[in-house]
Design a protein around this motif. Sequence first.
Motif, PDB file in Angstrom:
ATOM      1  N   GLN A 138       4.622   7.868   6.974  1.00 34.69           N
ATOM      2  CA  GLN A 138       3.961   8.894   6.146  1.00 34.69           C
ATOM      3  C   GLN A 138       4.878   9.340   5.006  1.00 34.69           C
ATOM      4  O   GLN A 138       4.462   9.394   3.843  1.00 34.69           O
ATOM      5  CB  GLN A 138       3.560  10.087   7.037  1.00 34.69           C
ATOM      6  N   ARG A 158       5.515   6.429   2.499  1.00 36.65           N
ATOM      7  CA  ARG A 158       4.365   6.125   1.639  1.00 36.65           C
ATOM      8  C   ARG A 158       4.214   7.138   0.529  1.00 36.65           C
ATOM      9  O   ARG A 158       3.963   6.774  -0.620  1.00 36.65           O
ATOM     10  CB  ARG A 158       3.077   6.094   2.467  1.00 36.65           C
ATOM     11  N   ARG A 177       4.515   6.072  -3.387  1.00 38.01           N
ATOM     12  CA  ARG A 177       3.425   6.268  -4.342  1.00 38.01           C
ATOM     13  C   ARG A 177       3.883   7.107  -5.531  1.00 38.01           C
ATOM     14  O   ARG A 177       3.631   6.787  -6.675  1.00 38.01           O
ATOM     15  CB  ARG A 177       2.224   6.926  -3.654  1.00 38.01           C
ATOM     16  N   GLU A 200       3.732   0.677  -2.213  1.00 34.28           N
ATOM     17  CA  GLU A 200       3.415   1.491  -1.041  1.00 34.28           C
ATOM     18  C   GLU A 200       3.152   0.630   0.200  1.00 34.28           C
ATOM     19  O   GLU A 200       3.524   1.006   1.319  1.00 34.28           O
ATOM     20  CB  GLU A 200       2.187   2.346  -1.379  1.00 34.28           C
ATOM     21  N   ASP A 201       2.501  -0.511   0.009  1.00 35.72           N
ATOM     22  CA  ASP A 201       2.222  -1.395   1.157  1.00 35.72           C
ATOM     23  C   ASP A 201       3.521  -1.884   1.796  1.00 35.72           C
ATOM     24  O   ASP A 201       3.668  -1.880   3.013  1.00 35.72           O
ATOM     25  CB  ASP A 201       1.412  -2.625   0.718  1.00 35.72           C
ATOM     26  N   GLU A 246       5.386   1.062   3.590  1.00 37.40           N
ATOM     27  CA  GLU A 246       4.776   1.392   4.876  1.00 37.40           C
ATOM     28  C   GLU A 246       5.140   0.338   5.929  1.00 37.40           C
ATOM     29  O   GLU A 246       5.461   0.664   7.075  1.00 37.40           O
ATOM     30  CB  GLU A 246       3.247   1.459   4.714  1.00 37.40           C
ATOM     31  N   GLU A 254      12.017   0.066  -1.880  1.00 40.16           N
ATOM     32  CA  GLU A 254      11.130   0.408  -0.755  1.00 40.16           C
ATOM     33  C   GLU A 254      11.941   0.480   0.541  1.00 40.16           C
ATOM     34  O   GLU A 254      11.702   1.348   1.386  1.00 40.16           O
ATOM     35  CB  GLU A 254      10.006  -0.631  -0.637  1.00 40.16           C
TER      36      GLU A 254
END
Length: 382
Positions: free
Chosen positions: A72, A75, A79, A85-86, A89, A181
Amino acid sequence: MTLAPYAAREDRSRGRRHPEAPPQGRSEYQRDRDRIIHSAAFRRLEYKTQVFVSHEGDLYRNRLTHSLEVAQITRSLARGLHLNEDLAETIALAHDLGHTPFGHAGQDALDDCLKVHGGFEHNAQSLRVVDELEDKYADFRGLNLTFETREGILKHCSLSRAATLGDVGERFLSKQQPGLEAQLTNIADQIAYNNHDVDDGLRAGLLSIEQMCEVPLFSRFHAEVVARYTALAPRQLRHETIRRMINALVIDLHTETARRLAELDLTDIDAVRSHGKPLVSFSAEMQRDNRDLKRYLSEHLYQHHQVYRVMHKARRIVRELFEALHADIRLLPPEFHAAARAAAATAGETGQARVVADYVAGMTDRYAQDEHARLYDLRQLR
Ligand code: MG
């Protein structure tokens, strides 16, 4: 949503170890995420703990709820920063897959047992889970995830192990950073566990509000909540304080990271990788607050005598499981016995020890306790 130039992009992915046709109706990183969610190791996270052992209460965090909280936080940061984001996560959901039962106590015990065989590192084990140990697919071993997901899972790694891990190990040898990420997931992990450990610690009565007010980050928001509301129930006071802490940490991380990125002219993810240090970071003040919180928890919660006593036993369970199974691999279930024999044939004693460690590391807290009793309790002959 438009991705920033330095975000991970699947059209520039370094790909999968075994080439596959592109997925339909979902991105490559979504396919990685879906494979992780459908893995056995992911389901086992529900019965593995970090601080509180499963049976101590149903409302405490386990590694599954922890991973969802990390996802959570990761992400929303991804964003906000126009990152992928994919992928963020996916890395978050996979980041704890290689953990032993009983959190760090279990990991330390297993690491000791494997000292002469190269040790045990939970990040490397997470990679081993997705690369080797999940074995349901017909065309490949493991989950055949993309390079970027695997790079993110291997958060830390010793140089000696990195040298054995091929493409994802190289960055440790050449002192490169992972993509943003992955960097985000790393800090989101800390935000999640520090805060949920405060929450669980207070609910368990191992920490008190008065004590916690020694921690600047907590006392600041606690004072804000108390000034704004009168007569809050303890659970409301706790939650209102902790949600403000999480929010402040997330906003600070976003602001400082965006500031650092704006100062540089990074053209792609490789520029992130070859930048000398991590770009995802708190501001200096928040780094200090976060360090104080961490230090407080390690002294007062993780060393609390009630936690310590449980973890002392947990270490012994893991150590004795390893010792018995390593001394006589016929005690292993048939598929692990076969794997241990095969590993011994190709990699000797070290290969065999690694298979025993795979079996022990994969256990849930409860299974480890039960298996220990089955092996050592002479009153039950099973
Ligand atoms: Mg974690």
